[in-house]
Scaffold this motif. Structure first.
Motif, PDB file in Angstrom:
ATOM      1  N   LEU A 712      33.177  37.265  36.604  1.00 32.54           N
ATOM      2  CA  LEU A 712      33.202  38.632  36.062  1.00 32.54           C
ATOM      3  C   LEU A 712      32.831  39.648  37.123  1.00 32.54           C
ATOM      4  O   LEU A 712      33.461  40.718  37.229  1.00 32.54           O
ATOM      5  N   GLU A 713      31.794  39.294  37.895  1.00 34.61           N
ATOM      6  CA  GLU A 713      31.385  40.203  38.958  1.00 34.61           C
ATOM      7  C   GLU A 713      32.492  40.347  39.992  1.00 34.61           C
ATOM      8  O   GLU A 713      32.761  41.453  40.480  1.00 34.61           O
ATOM      9  N   ALA A 714      33.154  39.228  40.263  1.00 31.27           N
ATOM     10  CA  ALA A 714      34.261  39.295  41.216  1.00 31.27           C
ATOM     11  C   ALA A 714      35.403  40.148  40.678  1.00 31.27           C
ATOM     12  O   ALA A 714      36.012  40.931  41.414  1.00 31.27           O
ATOM     13  N   ARG A 719      38.282  45.089  40.591  1.00 30.25           N
ATOM     14  CA  ARG A 719      38.777  46.341  39.995  1.00 30.25           C
ATOM     15  C   ARG A 719      38.223  47.546  40.743  1.00 30.25           C
ATOM     16  O   ARG A 719      38.944  48.529  40.984  1.00 30.25           O
ATOM     17  N   LYS A 720      36.910  47.490  41.034  1.00 32.06           N
ATOM     18  CA  LYS A 720      36.320  48.593  41.780  1.00 32.06           C
ATOM     19  C   LYS A 720      37.005  48.756  43.131  1.00 32.06           C
ATOM     20  O   LYS A 720      37.305  49.885  43.554  1.00 32.06           O
ATOM     21  N   TRP A 726      42.959  52.662  45.467  1.00 32.16           N
ATOM     22  CA  TRP A 726      43.938  53.639  44.993  1.00 32.16           C
ATOM     23  C   TRP A 726      43.528  55.042  45.404  1.00 32.16           C
ATOM     24  O   TRP A 726      44.346  55.828  45.905  1.00 32.16           O
ATOM     25  N   TYR A 727      42.222  55.398  45.166  1.00 32.58           N
ATOM     26  CA  TYR A 727      41.755  56.726  45.576  1.00 32.58           C
ATOM     27  C   TYR A 727      41.858  56.898  47.090  1.00 32.58           C
ATOM     28  O   TYR A 727      42.222  57.973  47.579  1.00 32.58           O
ATOM     29  N   ARG A 728      41.521  55.860  47.795  1.00 32.44           N
ATOM     30  CA  ARG A 728      41.621  55.944  49.248  1.00 32.44           C
ATOM     31  C   ARG A 728      43.072  56.126  49.668  1.00 32.44           C
ATOM     32  O   ARG A 728      43.385  56.888  50.580  1.00 32.44           O
TER      33      ARG A 728
END
Length: 925
Positions: A712-714, A719-720, A726-728
């Motif tokens: 889940l953390e991965a 996702r993060k 995407w923002y970058r």
């Protein structure tokens, strides 16, 4: 086999001939290389190889000695001393007397067996050479190490090619296919390639085996016709490949006792046309089984657990099998005797019913299990084992002697007398004596069933707790402890069982069955009542030793009690390690010679004896840490005194506190099956087992939850990371757009600047063109001026040359005039000289007679005439040169002077001779 050294001299190693086929199944001769001296030892053989005829055998030992055995002549020769252990041999070269040997320094040498001289020395490997493959012609050879394979020309001993691979892949073996010009290379990633020998071009690669049948290839073999290729590894399965169709045609499953294959070699037959059918399979249990690859029937086997095989070689004619044994000796088997024994009627078989789920996979369709028409004998039966007796005892049927009789013809009472006399058993026969004293049953089937259960979960990671350098020793320890744990659950929970078993594992590491049974016998007899207070130390046993210590050395016990040192500190470390921490190997063997020869209570007595014999250093200790250190490290004690004191304690201890009263007599292990060992609080062990299982399940659940949390953390991190990416990316796109706009403006500004620079360049070019035209005009004018100056210079040169010529002519004329002047001057000087002479003559004439005067007058006339001629010549010359006038005038003066002189002379003559006057004459100038 006869004992002879090179040249027939009996020196150095001695070779012992063992009994032939009557003693061992199919064994013609057993060769042991023993060195006699102060310390007798056995030199181990490492490698063997047959020549092309199969009648000569080459063998190398770990000291670098190379021997050639003539099987027909029943003799041997020492042909070389390389002083290094050999790692591979080859004896089938084109020159029959030469052989190749790979040494421990990574080099390959070629020697001649007749001259015993070094033929060539080849270098190029950076690791140990594991195999040497010789081409059928005997001219070429391939040497293989883990990182490279090299092709050599044996005529020139030059390296022709070198095969390099990545370090992560590694090479298993590279060899020539028989009767062909194909090279087969097998790598550690299970890939197999075939290469053309002439061009070294890759012909083909064997495909990956079907799913579910893959195994890690380690060893390989090829039939003599080069059609069938067999591969094996860390599994009991063998893969049969058809090299013509390049397909996996069969998977042979060996018996369950086979867990890994160490060596493969086909048994050749003179009548099979090269399509060999019998395959020798050497497995991890040091037994070589010969099977028929078509019928998958087990034909015969060689070797046993007691006399295991390390490696083997089969003669090209298929008559002999040479095997290097685990004990370092060399066995030579007769294939004819083995096959005849295999054709005998089979004994009753013992089979186990197994319930196997059938899988319709393609791998199982190819798989065939090896079966046998007789019971498989992985170990030799007692009937076929060579019986060795050290002492010949007389037959005595009394009950006491019958009780003291041991297996192998030994007598316990006589052994004790021997032990009392020498203090220990002979090192050569110690293991045999121990096996007789402990009456080991050698339950092969029961032990195999324990081993087949695999590694116990309690000892999977034993290397973390006990990091042993030797991997073989670690594996034997792990298997022995796992067998003990499968035998009784208490041993999986006992923390000190590895310490207790390790000395015997190290001593019997080459025979795991004997190792297990010795440890089990020690646990059953010497460790009586140890597990009643599990998981605590055996308080009852420690109390027995404390009572004995209190009776024999109360002062020492009071000193120990005073410093809070209990039996768990001074006795338990010696018990749980079996003295292995405080004694050397020789001392430990001597102690256990006496322990195994006496009642189990002697073991406790020797612990008390060790403590009493150490009373002097113990009485000086006052810190608990010092006591703990003392009983965990070696000390300066005479072990013979300790043993003697233990016997004294056995005899002088009162019966009410004697451990013998509370311990049972020695009970050997039962034959067939091992006895049930349940002398421990079962509920505690079960509870601990349940707790361990619960903890294991909790750990599995925790690991599963942690894995889920990590996933889940991965995912969240992914996702993060995707959002940030995407923002970058958007930011990068915006920055790229701004950057391109700036670039467009910059390009426009650069274009305007370039146009301005282009106009300026055009102006500069126009100015430069005008300057060039002006420079050309100036250059043309300068050229014309230079031409005129050159013409003037030529005219000046002509004028100067003509003036020089005129000056030269004038100088020549002046020189001529000067020469003429000099000639006149010389003539004048001559004339003056003549005048002086004439004056002298005139003066002389005046003194002489008239005759003389007359002669003088005649002379003067002659002179005048001469001067007249000279005067005429001077006049002629005066016309040519003006300067001659002065000379002419002077001459006239002289003539005048002469005339006056003449007149004077005439007057004087007239005065002297007046009657005769001079005739009238006329002087002309």
């Amino acid at each position: 086999m006869e004992s002879c050294d090179v040249g027939g001299r009996q020196q150095g190693p001695i070779w012992h001939r063992k009994p032939g086929p009557a003693a061992r199944r199919g064994v013609i001769v057993n060769i042991i290389h023993s060195v006699k001296g102060y310390h007798s030892k056995t030199v181990r053989f490492l490698n063997v190889a047959f020549d092309s005829s199969g009648d000569s055998l080459l063998a190398g030992d770990h000291q670098g000695n190379i021997y050639v055995f003539d099987l027909n002549g029943n003799r041997f020769n020492l042909v070389q001393r390389t002083m290094q252990a050999c790692t591979a041999l080859a004896f089938n070269l084109r020159r029959k007397t030469e052989f190749l040997v790979a040494l421990a320094d990574y080099s390959i040498k070629c020697f001649d067996t007749e001259t015993q001289e070094l033929v060539s020395w080849m270098r190029g490997h950076d690791s140990s050479v594991s195999s040497i493959s010789v081409h059928g012609s005997g001219r070429y050879a391939i040497t293989t190490s883990t990182d490279t394979a090299q092709l050599w020309d044996l005529d020139t001993f030059q390296r022709k090619r070198k095969l390099n691979v990545r370090q992560s892949v590694g090479i298993q073996k590279v060899f020539f296919l028989p009767l062909s010009n194909t090279i087969l290379s097998c790598f550690k990633d299970n890939s197999v390639f075939a290469w053309e020998f002439d061009t070294l071009r890759c012909k083909y690669q064997l495909p990956t085996p079907v799913e579910g049948s893959a195994l890690l290839y380690k060893v390989f073999a090829v039939t003599r016709d080069g059609r069938i290729f067999v591969a094996g590894g860390k599994s009991n399965r063998l893969h049969l490949w058809c090299l013509e169709s390049r397909k996996l045609i069969r998977i042979i499953q060996m018996p369950a006792k086979v867990r890994a294959v160490r060596h493969l070699e086909f048994l050749r037959d003179s009548f099979d046309g090269g399509s060999n059918q019998v395959l020798g399979v050497l497995s991890q249990d040091n037994i070589m089984r010969f099977i028929n690859i078509e019928t998958c029937k087990l034909l015969f086997d060689i070797g046993s657990h007691e006399e295991g095989i390390s490696t083997a070689a089969i003669s090209p004619n298929g008559r002999y099998i040479a095997s290097v044994m685990e004990n370092g000796s060399l066995n030579l088997y007769s294939v004819q005797a083995l096959t005849q024994e295999g054709n005998q009627p089979p004994p009753p078989t013992f089979k186990v019913v197994e319930n196997r789920s059938r899988c319709p996979s393609e791998a199982n369709k190819l798989t065939m299990r090896v079966t046998s028409g007789r019971s498989e004998r992985p170990w030799k039966s007692k009937e076929s084992k060579i019986q060795s007796r050290l002492l010949k005892l007389q037959v005595n049927t009394s009950p006491e002697n019958k009780e003291n009789e041991l297996p192998g013809g030994l007598n316990k009472k006589r052994l004790r007398a021997l032990l009392k006399g020498f203090g220990e058993y002979p090192a050569k026969y110690r293991m045999f004596v121990w096996r007789s004293l402990l009456q080991l049953p050698e339950n092969y089937l029961a032990f195999s069933s324990l081993i087949d259960k695999g590694t116990h979960s309690a000892f999977v990671n034993i290397q973390n707790e006990y990091p042993i350098k030797s991997q073989k020793l670690l594996r034997v320890l792990q298997r022995t402890l796992s067998a003990l744990a499968h035998w009784s659950a208490i041993f999986a929970e006992t923390p000190y069982i590895p310490l207790l078993a390790f000395p015997f594992v190290k001593l019997f590491q080459n025979n795991q069955l004997i190792c297990f049974e010795v440890v089990a016998t020690v646990v059953v007899n010497l460790c009586q009542h140890w597990f009643e207070y599990f998981p605590n130390p055996p308080v009852n046993v420690l109390s027995m030793m404390e009572n004995v210590l209190a009776h024999h050395d109360k002062e020492l016990l009071q000193h120990l009690i005073k410093h809070n040192v209990t039996a768990q500190v001074y006795a338990w470390p010696l018990l749980e390690t079996l003295f292995s921490e405080v004694l050397t190997r020789e001392e430990w063997l001597k102690v256990f010679d006496n322990i195994f020869s006496n009642h189990p209570s002697y073991f406790l007595m020797i612990v008390v004896s060790y403590i009493i014999c150490s009373r002097a250093p113990l009485l000086h200790c006052d810190q608990k840490a010092d006591f703990e250190y003392f009983f965990h490290h070696r000390n300066n004690l005479d072990i013979n005194v300790v043993i003697k004191e233990a016997y004294h304690l056995m005899e002088t201890t009162p019966l009410d506190i004697h451990p013998q009263r509370m311990l049972d007599d020695f009970i050997p292990l039962t034959k067939g099956q091992y006895p049930v060992f349940n002398k421990y609080p079962k509920f505690i062990v079960d509870y601990q087992t349940q707790e361990w299982e619960r903890i294991r399940q909790d750990e599995i659940e925790y690991l599963r939850e942690r894995q889920l949390a990590h996933e889940l953390e991965a995912e969240a991190q992914q996702r993060k990371a995707e959002d940030e990416a995407w923002y970058r990316k958007q930011e990068l796109l915006r920055e790229a757009e701004e950057q391109r706009r700036k670039m467009l403006l910059e390009e426009e500004e650069k274009l305007a600047e370039q146009r301005q620079r282009l106009a300026a360049v055009k102006r500069e070019l126009k100015v430069k063109e005008l300057q060039f035209l002006d420079a050309s005009r100036r250059r043309f004018l300068k050229y014309q001026q230079d031409q005129r100056q050159m013409e003037l210079k030529r005219l000046d040169d002509d004028i100067a040359r003509k003036a020089s010529m005129r000056e030269q002519e004038t100088a020549a004329a002046i020189r001529d005039v000067e020469v003429q002047r000099m000639e006149l001057e010389s003539q004048r000087q001559i004339f003056e000289q003549h005048l002086i002479k004439d004056q002298e003559a005139v003066t002389k004439e005046m003194k002489e007679e008239v005759d003389a005067c007359r002669r003088k007058v005649d002379l003067e006339d002659h002179l005048v005439q001469r001067w007249m001629e000279v005067d005429r010549e001077e006049k002629q010359k005066a016309q040519k040169v003006r300067r001659g006038e002065e000379l002419a005038s002077r001459e006239r003066e002289l003539l005048a002077e002469v005339r006056r002189l003449r007149q004077k002379l005439a007057s004087q003559a007239r005065s002297r001779h007046s009657p005769a006057p001079f005739p009238a004459t006329k002087w002309t100038p």
